[in-house]
Design an enzyme around this catalytic site. Structure first.
Site, PDB file in Angstrom:
ATOM      1  N   HIS A  11       0.932  -1.280   0.097  1.00 54.98           N
ATOM      2  CA  HIS A  11      -0.137   0.069  -0.030  1.00 54.98           C
ATOM      3  C   HIS A  11       0.969   1.319   0.019  1.00 54.98           C
ATOM      4  O   HIS A  11       2.044   1.473   0.516  1.00 54.98           O
ATOM      5  CB  HIS A  11      -0.968  -0.033   1.302  1.00 54.98           C
ATOM      6  N   GLU A  84      -1.972  -7.289   7.561  1.00 56.70           N
ATOM      7  CA  GLU A  84      -0.815  -7.186   8.181  1.00 56.70           C
ATOM      8  C   GLU A  84      -0.527  -7.847   9.416  1.00 56.70           C
ATOM      9  O   GLU A  84      -1.375  -8.374  10.042  1.00 56.70           O
ATOM     10  CB  GLU A  84      -0.348  -5.585   8.224  1.00 56.70           C
TER      11      GLU A  84
END
Length: 189
Positions: A11, A84
């Site tokens: 990202h 994550e």
């Protein structure tokens, strides 16, 4: 172990990345620079997206926002295994706050992959590695993955056959694309 070709996108920069604050599985939106990172990825990915590969993204907002931009509006599957690392008590803290409040853990783990995986109440490395490997083994063809920095270090390390220590030392670029194929990685910038 062999896997289908993977185009891996981290990202774009988030507000918390800019503050050196640990996100883990908490949310923080992309900064204007993070949106630029995703747009740069979109330009790099345009020829790939023309081939209509399978696309996957983390369920976390920063990866979803990046996928919406970087994949040029193409549909993608949200997979919880791409979230994550859960960094337990460290989530929401800055790296400096962790150093002050957990000096031994911080001192023994100078790299973020190790630090996050040693967080009190966190997911731990073995669980994190296991869910990433499980996702990778489920791939049946060339795939695009939009996810996170530490997840990317582990995924890239698995493909390249690296030790945990070497995974933890990998760079974590934003605005680029890691191409994982044939036990090697190349970087599109």
């Amino acid at each position: 172990m062999r896997f289908p070709k993977i185009w891996l996108l981290r990202h774009g920069q988030t507000e918390w990345n800019a503050e050196r604050r640990i996100q883990g599985q908490l949310e923080s939106p992309l900064t204007p620079l993070g949106v630029q990172h995703a747009r740069r990825q979109a330009a790099l990915m345009a020829p790939v997206m023309a081939q209509s590969p399978a696309c996957y993204a983390s369920p976390l907002g920063r990866a979803q926002q990046t996928a919406d931009i970087a994949l040029g509006g193409a549909p993608f599957v949200t997979d919880p295994r791409l979230a994550e690392a859960f960094a337990g008590d460290f989530q929401g803290m800055t790296l400096d706050e962790v150093a002050a409040q957990y000096p031994q853990v911080h001192g023994n783990n100078p790299r973020n992959l190790d630090l996050f995986c040693e967080a009190p109440g966190g997911e731990g490395y073995d669980s994190f590695h296991g869910r990433i490997l499980d996702f990778m083994q489920s791939l049946t063809g060339p795939s695009v993955v939009v996810a996170h920095g530490l997840l990317g270090q582990v995924m890239r390390g698995i493909v390249c056959g690296l030790s945990r220590d070497r995974m933890a030392a990998l760079p974590n670029g934003q605005g680029c694309v890691y191409v994982l194929e044939n036990v090697a990685e190349t970087v599109l910038e």
